[in-house]
Design an enzyme around this catalytic site. Structure first.
Site, short mmCIF file in Angstrom:
data_model
loop_
_atom_site.label_atom_id
_atom_site.label_comp_id
_atom_site.label_asym_id
_atom_site.label_seq_id
_atom_site.Cartn_x
_atom_site.Cartn_y
_atom_site.Cartn_z
N LYS A 162 36.74 30.64 42.37
CA LYS A 162 37.28 31.91 41.89
C LYS A 162 38.48 32.36 42.71
O LYS A 162 39.44 32.90 42.16
CB LYS A 162 36.20 32.99 41.96
N GLU A 167 36.62 42.99 44.64
CA GLU A 167 37.41 43.53 43.52
C GLU A 167 37.03 44.98 43.30
O GLU A 167 35.87 45.37 43.51
CB GLU A 167 37.11 42.76 42.23
N HIS A 216 24.65 38.16 30.67
CA HIS A 216 25.78 37.22 30.65
C HIS A 216 25.64 36.14 29.58
O HIS A 216 26.32 35.13 29.62
CB HIS A 216 25.99 36.62 32.04
N ARG A 260 37.19 24.43 28.11
CA ARG A 260 36.46 23.69 27.06
C ARG A 260 36.63 24.45 25.74
O ARG A 260 37.13 25.58 25.72
CB ARG A 260 34.97 23.65 27.40
C1 MV4 Z 1 33.62 42.37 36.76
C2 MV4 Z 1 33.07 43.52 36.17
C3 MV4 Z 1 33.58 44.74 36.57
N1 MV4 Z 1 34.56 44.79 37.49
N2 MV4 Z 1 34.61 42.48 37.67
C4 MV4 Z 1 30.57 39.29 34.82
C5 MV4 Z 1 30.71 37.83 34.57
C6 MV4 Z 1 31.81 37.40 35.45
N3 MV4 Z 1 32.58 36.41 34.80
C7 MV4 Z 1 32.60 38.63 35.73
N4 MV4 Z 1 31.79 39.74 35.35
C8 MV4 Z 1 32.18 41.01 35.55
N5 MV4 Z 1 33.19 41.15 36.45
C9 MV4 Z 1 35.06 43.68 38.01
N6 MV4 Z 1 36.03 43.77 38.93
C10 MV4 Z 1 32.04 43.39 35.24
C11 MV4 Z 1 31.58 42.12 34.94
C12 MV4 Z 1 30.53 42.07 33.98
C13 MV4 Z 1 30.72 41.52 32.71
C14 MV4 Z 1 31.93 40.97 32.31
C15 MV4 Z 1 32.10 40.43 31.06
C16 MV4 Z 1 31.04 40.43 30.18
C17 MV4 Z 1 29.83 40.95 30.53
C18 MV4 Z 1 29.65 41.49 31.80
C19 MV4 Z 1 28.43 42.04 32.14
C20 MV4 Z 1 28.25 42.56 33.38
C21 MV4 Z 1 29.29 42.58 34.30
#
Ligand code: MV4
Length: 669
Positions: free
Chosen positions: A116, A200, A235, A292
């Site tokens: 990441k 973040e 997720h 993908r």
């Molecule tokens: C975040 C966020 C809020 N703020 N980053 C969840 C999966 C991972 N790929 C990144 N994720 C998140 N990152 C910041 N700075 C909230 C999530 C997140 C989320 C993102 C996309 C789809 C569903 C989610 C469910 C919970 C948290």
């Protein structure tokens, strides 16, 4: 173009790839595990090779075997689908080393997105917007604390090696930072072997908006609109759509161009997805890149009119992108719902079993079903529990939602628990119609997503009775002896009219129905109520009229398990043996397991005198207990299982010698 490819995958995506390859005149080699010998993807392929036992680690993840089969069969390329080996750099390299084209990006591009912090550094350099924070190599607590102060609260600690939501921790205030950091590092070290963190700013109400990108081998890149995948559970995406509601043209363009820059920054080739967090104020930030073809690619296909697997094959063959950016147009709105084998009422516990009845909506320009299973297939514990993807398209989002609701009502499955009713409630929920989307959608609207049944219990019982009686009639064997009391198996004498009892168990509750039949009309007695019923059954389709209310439903009766389908909902009940007729009960009685499960308790022993309705055995399946009851008065002559034993559906559990008593005569004939 390739003349033969190998598909290193199973299920719906293997079928999806074969479909396009065949349309393009390309032969397909499938691979399959022991559990998949009769799977749909194997049947669709031109040839197929067995690669090992059911567990993926011994079959679909066996890169060595798959490459050997590709070479042996004369395949020129390998399509990895999604999951399994699709983002495995070693596999991509091994393909190349063996003169096989990996239908996906170069392994270096897969590797670049593996970390990441490294991914963020690349994106920062390419000018792709990032959530403010820290992604440096200096992991000393002092530095991280300073960076946390700078970032502000709430903030999110993310594992550098994490992904897909694993290894994240929200920190609300500085006082909590040290403890949270220590815990997050410990967890990440255990889970990924790498304790490094990035920091973040935490967005509290983000949406998940992702861009489909494509690059050819000459470095050209285009974006094919976006998808909104905010509706997720732990997720796992549940509902996806294209385009993202409410996104302005400027944002769409900015996001699309950022995504292409992101892909080009890592010399990307083929289909990729750049995920963004889209904030309430319209800003967006790079989240991850998936290297993908994704599960939800069909919604993009529906709005762009393009076949992304065809694009993948062309690009892998070395052709330029089929369209330039200015030629990519979208039309209308598409939704995808993922139909899973799981039980929403038990916290979405994955379900297994046999798809004994499977009826899908008719496919058209508006409705598409991507699936890897057919009726009679087993859903096992070995693979992802996704049964199908249901994709709809229409001119507007609102119309597309109506299509989805209707198509879900026409998706009928018996034998395995599914999330269809949950999806139906979700698609039909007012906040979803209003596109009030955030990643917390499911949590925030729980009260709407587990609705009460649309059928009242009495009506459902009457319909169930109609289905059972009509199906029995249609299968009735006419007795050769016209004077036999069994000439009409479904006739019992009660109050000097021909009547019959019917016992239906719904959940824990047993309902005793009495049915009078006169001239193809029934009177059904349930509790203190009487219902007039006429019913016509045509295979699985019943048209019934209950007290003047006409209801058309589908159903499936298998052994003693009845499922009725009504407006996206199911009504399940067990039909008790004693109502099957005296003939079957006479002499030796038998009790069979209604499903696969474990024997929790045996409440009788050989020689016991038992009475009709008495619980003899308690079984457990999918964490629920089921009582197996005596079908009639009698004496237990044999018990075939012990407490703790596993039994399969239909296995005889207990033998009873039914007595020729007054009571049994009364009950039955
Ligand atoms: C975040 C966020 C809020 N703020 N980053 C969840 C999966 C991972 N790929 C990144 N994720 C998140 N990152 C910041 N700075 C909230 C999530 C997140 C989320 C993102 C996309 C789809 C569903 C989610 C469910 C919970 C948290």
């Amino acid at each position: 173009m390739f003349s033969k490819i190998l598909i290193a995958n199973r299920g719906e995506i293997a079928c999806r790839i074969i479909q396009t390859a065949h349309r393009m005149g390309i032969r397909c080699v499938a691979v399959y595990s022991e559990a998949d010998a009769n799977a749909r993807h194997v049947a669709m392929a031109d040839e197929a090779f067995h690669i090992g036992p059911a567990p993926s680690s011994e079959s679909y993840l066996r890169a060595d075997k798959i490459i050997e089969i590709a070479k042996q069969s004369g395949a020129q390329a390998i399509h990895p689908g999604y999951g399994f080996l699709s983002e495995n750099t070693g596999f991509a390299e091994a393909c190349e080393a063996n003169d096989l084209v990996f239908i996906g990006p170069p392994s270096s591009a897969i590797a670049a997105m593996g970390s990441k912090s490294a991914a963020k550094a690349i994106m920062e350099k390419a000018g792709v917007p990032l959530v403010p924070g820290y992604h440096g190599d200096d992991q000393s607590p002092d530095t991280l604390r300073k960076e946390a102060e700078k970032c502000g609260f709430p903030l999110l600690l993310k594992a550098v090696a994490g992904g897909g939501g694993k290894g994240m921790r929200v920190v609300e205030r500085m006082e909590d930072f040290d403890d949270a950091l220590a815990a997050a590092k410990r967890e990440s070290k255990n889970a990924f072997g790498n304790p490094d963190m990035l920091i973040e700013r935490y967005l509290t109400q983000p949406r998940h908006v992702e861009i489909q990108v494509f690059c050819d081998q000459d470095g050209n890149g285009v974006y094919l609109a976006e998808r909104d995948c905010s509706v997720q559970r732990r997720h796992q995406k549940v509902l996806e759509e294209a385009p993202a509601p409410g996104l302005s043209e400027e944002t769409r363009k900015a996001m699309g161009e950022a995504a292409v820059k992101a892909a080009q920054a890592i010399n990307y080739v083929g289909a990729g997805t750049v995920e963004f967090l889209y904030d309430v104020d319209g800003s967006f930030f790079f989240m991850e890149m998936n290297t993908r073809l994704q599960v939800e690619h069909p919604v993009t296909e529906m709005v762009t009119g393009q076949d992304l697997v065809e694009w993948q094959l062309k690009v892998a063959w070395g052709e330029p992108l089929p369209l330039e950016q200015s030629q990519v147009k979208t039309r209308g709105h598409a939704l995808e719902a993922r139909i899973y084998a799981e039980d929403p009422d038990q916290d979405f516990l994955p379900a297994t079993g046999n798809l004994r009845y499977l009826s899908t909506p008719d496919e058209s320009a508006h409705v598409r079903v991507d699936t890897g299973v057919t009726e009679g297939d087993d859903i096992s514990i070995h693979y992802d529990p996704m049964i199908a993807k249901l994709i709809v398209w229409d001119e507007t989002r609102d119309q597309a939602i109506n299509r989805m609701v209707q198509a879900l009502e026409h998706y009928r499955i018996a034998g395995v628990k599914t999330n269809i009713r949950f999806l139906h409630a979700l698609a039909d929920a007012q906040p979803f119609r209003e596109a009030d989307l955030t990643t917390g959608f499911i949590e925030d609207h729980r009260e709407l997503l587990f609705p009460k049944s649309r059928l009242d219990t009495h009506k459902a019982l009457v319909l169930a009775a109609g289905f059972v009686l009509e199906q029995r009639k249609s299968r009735e064997v006419v007795s050769t002896d016209p004077w036999s009391p069994f000439g009409r198996q479904n006739s019992w004498r009660m109050n000097s009219e021909y009547a019959q009892p019917l016992q239906l168990q719904v959940g824990e509750e047993i309902h005793d129905l009495k049915i009078l039949e006169r001239d193809d009309r029934y009177q059904v007695f349930v509790g203190d109520s009487v219902y007039n019923l006429t019913a016509r059954l045509d295979d699985d389709y019943m048209q019934a009229v209950i007290n003047g209310h006409r209801i058309s439903i589908h159903g499936n009766l298998h052994n003693d398990q009845l499922v009725l389908f009504y407006e996206g909902d199911t009504f399940n009940c067990t039909v008790y043996k004693e109502s099957y007729g005296f003939e079957e009960m006479a002499g030796e009685g038998s009790l069979a397991a209604p499903m696969n499960g474990a024997i929790v308790a045996v409440q009788a022993k050989v020689g016991d005198q038992v009475t009709a309705g008495q619980t003899l055995v308690i079984m457990e399946a999918m964490k629920m207990e089921h009582a197996i009851k005596a079908p009639a008065d009698g004496v237990v002559t044999e018990i075939f299982f012990l407490e703790g034993d596993q039994v399969s559906e239909g296995a005889e559990l207990i033998a009873i010698e039914v007595e020729d008593t007054e009571a049994n005569q009364e009950e039955a004939g």
